[in-house]
Design a protein around this motif. Structure first.
Motif, PDB file in Angstrom:
ATOM      1  N   ALA A  36      24.130  -3.340  16.968  1.00 34.73           N
ATOM      2  CA  ALA A  36      25.192  -2.396  16.601  1.00 34.73           C
ATOM      3  C   ALA A  36      26.239  -2.305  17.701  1.00 34.73           C
ATOM      4  O   ALA A  36      27.440  -2.201  17.423  1.00 34.73           O
ATOM      5  CB  ALA A  36      24.597  -1.018  16.322  1.00 34.73           C
ATOM      6  N   VAL A  37      25.791  -2.332  18.958  1.00 33.30           N
ATOM      7  CA  VAL A  37      26.729  -2.294  20.084  1.00 33.30           C
ATOM      8  C   VAL A  37      27.596  -3.546  20.092  1.00 33.30           C
ATOM      9  O   VAL A  37      28.816  -3.481  20.297  1.00 33.30           O
ATOM     10  CB  VAL A  37      25.965  -2.162  21.422  1.00 33.30           C
ATOM     11  N   GLU A  38      26.994  -4.701  19.869  1.00 30.19           N
ATOM     12  CA  GLU A  38      27.751  -5.953  19.826  1.00 30.19           C
ATOM     13  C   GLU A  38      28.818  -5.906  18.738  1.00 30.19           C
ATOM     14  O   GLU A  38      29.972  -6.299  18.955  1.00 30.19           O
ATOM     15  CB  GLU A  38      26.808  -7.131  19.569  1.00 30.19           C
ATOM     16  N   LYS A  39      28.448  -5.424  17.581  1.00 31.96           N
ATOM     17  CA  LYS A  39      29.388  -5.338  16.464  1.00 31.96           C
ATOM     18  C   LYS A  39      30.509  -4.352  16.771  1.00 31.96           C
ATOM     19  O   LYS A  39      31.684  -4.617  16.501  1.00 31.96           O
ATOM     20  CB  LYS A  39      28.653  -4.913  15.190  1.00 31.96           C
ATOM     21  N   HIS A  40      30.157  -3.241  17.366  1.00 26.28           N
ATOM     22  CA  HIS A  40      31.144  -2.217  17.709  1.00 26.28           C
ATOM     23  C   HIS A  40      32.137  -2.743  18.730  1.00 26.28           C
ATOM     24  O   HIS A  40      33.346  -2.537  18.609  1.00 26.28           O
ATOM     25  CB  HIS A  40      30.427  -0.977  18.247  1.00 26.28           C
ATOM     26  N   GLU A  41      31.639  -3.437  19.761  1.00 26.14           N
ATOM     27  CA  GLU A  41      32.513  -3.947  20.812  1.00 26.14           C
ATOM     28  C   GLU A  41      33.442  -5.027  20.278  1.00 26.14           C
ATOM     29  O   GLU A  41      34.581  -5.168  20.733  1.00 26.14           O
ATOM     30  CB  GLU A  41      31.672  -4.491  21.968  1.00 26.14           C
ATOM     31  N   ALA A  42      32.969  -5.788  19.293  1.00 21.65           N
ATOM     32  CA  ALA A  42      33.802  -6.845  18.716  1.00 21.65           C
ATOM     33  C   ALA A  42      34.956  -6.258  17.908  1.00 21.65           C
ATOM     34  O   ALA A  42      36.071  -6.779  17.903  1.00 21.65           O
ATOM     35  CB  ALA A  42      32.963  -7.757  17.826  1.00 21.65           C
ATOM     36  N   VAL A  43      34.693  -5.141  17.219  1.00 20.96           N
ATOM     37  CA  VAL A  43      35.708  -4.507  16.389  1.00 20.96           C
ATOM     38  C   VAL A  43      36.595  -3.577  17.205  1.00 20.96           C
ATOM     39  O   VAL A  43      37.768  -3.388  16.928  1.00 20.96           O
ATOM     40  CB  VAL A  43      35.043  -3.712  15.235  1.00 20.96           C
ATOM     41  N   GLU A  44      36.020  -2.997  18.257  1.00 20.71           N
ATOM     42  CA  GLU A  44      36.718  -2.048  19.130  1.00 20.71           C
ATOM     43  C   GLU A  44      37.247  -0.863  18.339  1.00 20.71           C
ATOM     44  O   GLU A  44      38.427  -0.539  18.334  1.00 20.71           O
ATOM     45  CB  GLU A  44      37.882  -2.745  19.858  1.00 20.71           C
ATOM     46  N   GLN A  65      36.769   3.399  16.981  1.00 19.78           N
ATOM     47  CA  GLN A  65      36.553   4.672  17.656  1.00 19.78           C
ATOM     48  C   GLN A  65      35.099   5.074  17.407  1.00 19.78           C
ATOM     49  O   GLN A  65      34.187   4.378  17.801  1.00 19.78           O
ATOM     50  CB  GLN A  65      37.537   5.728  17.149  1.00 19.78           C
ATOM     51  N   PHE A  66      34.920   6.205  16.708  1.00 18.99           N
ATOM     52  CA  PHE A  66      33.553   6.646  16.436  1.00 18.99           C
ATOM     53  C   PHE A  66      32.912   5.732  15.408  1.00 18.99           C
ATOM     54  O   PHE A  66      33.514   5.401  14.386  1.00 18.99           O
ATOM     55  CB  PHE A  66      33.566   8.094  15.926  1.00 18.99           C
ATOM     56  N   ASP A  67      31.701   5.309  15.681  1.00 18.40           N
ATOM     57  CA  ASP A  67      30.982   4.376  14.820  1.00 18.40           C
ATOM     58  C   ASP A  67      29.676   5.047  14.397  1.00 18.40           C
ATOM     59  O   ASP A  67      28.734   5.116  15.193  1.00 18.40           O
ATOM     60  CB  ASP A  67      30.715   3.077  15.581  1.00 18.40           C
ATOM     61  N   LYS A  68      29.639   5.548  13.158  1.00 14.44           N
ATOM     62  CA  LYS A  68      28.454   6.276  12.693  1.00 14.44           C
ATOM     63  C   LYS A  68      27.211   5.390  12.682  1.00 14.44           C
ATOM     64  O   LYS A  68      26.118   5.845  13.045  1.00 14.44           O
ATOM     65  CB  LYS A  68      28.684   6.866  11.310  1.00 14.44           C
ATOM     66  N   ALA A  69      27.374   4.134  12.257  1.00 15.53           N
ATOM     67  CA  ALA A  69      26.222   3.224  12.228  1.00 15.53           C
ATOM     68  C   ALA A  69      25.642   3.046  13.624  1.00 15.53           C
ATOM     69  O   ALA A  69      24.416   3.052  13.809  1.00 15.53           O
ATOM     70  CB  ALA A  69      26.638   1.880  11.642  1.00 15.53           C
ATOM     71  N   LEU A  70      26.508   2.899  14.609  1.00 17.30           N
ATOM     72  CA  LEU A  70      26.053   2.757  15.994  1.00 17.30           C
ATOM     73  C   LEU A  70      25.336   4.015  16.461  1.00 17.30           C
ATOM     74  O   LEU A  70      24.265   3.942  17.085  1.00 17.30           O
ATOM     75  CB  LEU A  70      27.245   2.457  16.898  1.00 17.30           C
ATOM     76  N   PHE A 116      15.463  -0.801  19.584  1.00 16.63           N
ATOM     77  CA  PHE A 116      16.343  -1.277  20.659  1.00 16.63           C
ATOM     78  C   PHE A 116      17.133  -2.499  20.192  1.00 16.63           C
ATOM     79  O   PHE A 116      18.335  -2.625  20.468  1.00 16.63           O
ATOM     80  CB  PHE A 116      15.533  -1.625  21.908  1.00 16.63           C
ATOM     81  N   HIS A 117      16.478  -3.399  19.480  1.00 18.70           N
ATOM     82  CA  HIS A 117      17.155  -4.588  18.960  1.00 18.70           C
ATOM     83  C   HIS A 117      18.276  -4.185  18.005  1.00 18.70           C
ATOM     84  O   HIS A 117      19.396  -4.726  18.072  1.00 18.70           O
ATOM     85  CB  HIS A 117      16.154  -5.496  18.243  1.00 18.70           C
ATOM     86  N   ALA A 118      17.997  -3.251  17.122  1.00 18.66           N
ATOM     87  CA  ALA A 118      19.007  -2.789  16.172  1.00 18.66           C
ATOM     88  C   ALA A 118      20.177  -2.130  16.899  1.00 18.66           C
ATOM     89  O   ALA A 118      21.346  -2.319  16.527  1.00 18.66           O
ATOM     90  CB  ALA A 118      18.384  -1.811  15.177  1.00 18.66           C
ATOM     91  N   LEU A 119      19.874  -1.363  17.942  1.00 18.78           N
ATOM     92  CA  LEU A 119      20.926  -0.734  18.733  1.00 18.78           C
ATOM     93  C   LEU A 119      21.788  -1.789  19.420  1.00 18.78           C
ATOM     94  O   LEU A 119      23.021  -1.690  19.440  1.00 18.78           O
ATOM     95  CB  LEU A 119      20.305   0.209  19.769  1.00 18.78           C
ATOM     96  N   SER A 120      21.152  -2.811  19.979  1.00 19.82           N
ATOM     97  CA  SER A 120      21.885  -3.881  20.659  1.00 19.82           C
ATOM     98  C   SER A 120      22.858  -4.569  19.708  1.00 19.82           C
ATOM     99  O   SER A 120      24.010  -4.843  20.056  1.00 19.82           O
ATOM    100  CB  SER A 120      20.911  -4.912  21.241  1.00 19.82           C
TER     101      SER A 120
END
Length: 235
Positions: free
Chosen positions: A122-130, A132-137, A116-120
Motif C-alpha cells: 500500500a505504501v509503494e502504491k501510495h508513493e507512486a501516485v503521490e 493526499q489521504f489514502d484510506k486504503a493505506l 506488514f506485507h500488505a502495508l508495504s
C-alpha cells in the motif's frame, strides 16, 4: 416497532456514526465547530434520529461534545491531550504486545507478516501516485498495528486499544500532508514498522515494546510540530 425496523434504524445510525467519524478524523470538521443536525442531514442524506444517535456515540468516544443549549460540536484538541493519549496508548499496547508475544502461535505470526506485507504494498502504491489521504493505506496501517497485539488474549485490551487508535488518529492524520514531511527530522516509518515486526517475531518483548514506544513518540513529535504551527498561524 418491528424487529426489521429496529435493525434498519441501527444500520442507519451505524452509517451516520462512520460518516461523521471519518469527517472528524480527516479534518473536514474543525475542533470546536458546531455540528448542526440540519447541515448534517443535507450532507449525508440521513434523518435526524440516526444522526443524533451517532453524535451521542461519538461523544462517548470523545470526538464530539454537547454544548449546553447549543447541541453538539466537534471536541477540542490540545497538545496535552495528544501526549496523554499517546502515553496511554503506548501503555495499553505495550501490555497487549507482551501478552501476544508470550502466547501468540504460528497463525498469529502469519497475520503479522501478512499485514506488514500488505502495508508495504500500500505504501509503494501510495508513493507512486503521490496522493493526499489514502484510506486504503490507513486501513492497512491500522491492520498491522492490530495484528501485532491480536493474540494478546484480552478482548478488553483490544477494545481499549481500538478506541485509543481512533482518538490519536484525529491528531495524526493532519500530519500526513506534504507540508509536514521531514518536520520531525529524518524518518523512515516503514523501517520503524519492520524493526518492530522483527523484534516481535523474535519474541524479544523488551525490544519490541521499546520500538513500539519510540515509534509512537516520534509520531507525537511530528504532531506537536503541526499543532504548534497551527496555533501560530491562528494568532
Amino acid at each position: 416497532m418491528t424487529e426489521t425496523a429496529r435493525d434498519d434504524d441501527a444500520s442507519l445510525a451505524d452509517r451516520a456514526y462512520r460518516l461523521i467519524q471519518d469527517d472528524i478524523l480527516n479534518g473536514v470538521f474543525s475542533p470546536g465547530e458546531p455540528l448542526r443536525l440540519a447541515a448534517l442531514k443535507d450532507r449525508y442524506g440521513l434523518s435526524f434520529s440516526p444522526l443524533r444517535e451517532a453524535l451521542t456515540r461519538l461523544s462517548g468516544d470523545r470526538l464530539t461534545e454537547l454544548a449546553s443549549l447549543r447541541g453538539f460540536r466537534v471536541a477540542s484538541v490540545s497538545l496535552d491531550e495528544m501526549w496523554d493519549l499517546i502515553g496511554i496508548r503506548t501503555l495499553v499496547e505495550s501490555e497487549a504486545l507482551r501478552r501476544a508475544i508470550a502466547g501468540g502461535d504460528v497463525d498469529w505470526e502469519a497475520r503479522v507478516v501478512a499485514s506488514f506485507h500488505a502495508l508495504s504494498k500500500a505504501v509503494e502504491k501510495h508513493e507512486a501516485v503521490e496522493g493526499q489521504f489514502d484510506k486504503a493505506l490507513e486501513d492497512r496501517h491500522q491492520a498491522f498495528h492490530h495484528a501485532l497485539i491480536s493474540a494478546c488474549g484480552s478482548p478488553s485490551l483490544l477494545h481499549i486499544a481500538g478506541q485509543l487508535y481512533t482518538r490519536t488518529e484525529r491528531y495524526r492524520r493532519p500530519t500526513l500532508s506534504g507540508e509536514l514531511r521531514g518536520a520531525g527530522g529524518p524518518r523512515d516509518v516503514m523501517k520503524e514498522h519492520a524493526d518492530l515486526m522483527d523484534a516481535t517475531l523474535k519474541r524479544d518483548a523488551n525490544l519490541a515494546v521499546e520500538r513500539l514506544a519510540e515509534h509512537y513518540r516520534r509520531t507525537g513529535d511530528l504532531i506537536e510540530v503541526g499543532l504548534r504551527r497551527a496555533a501560530a498561524a491562528a494568532e
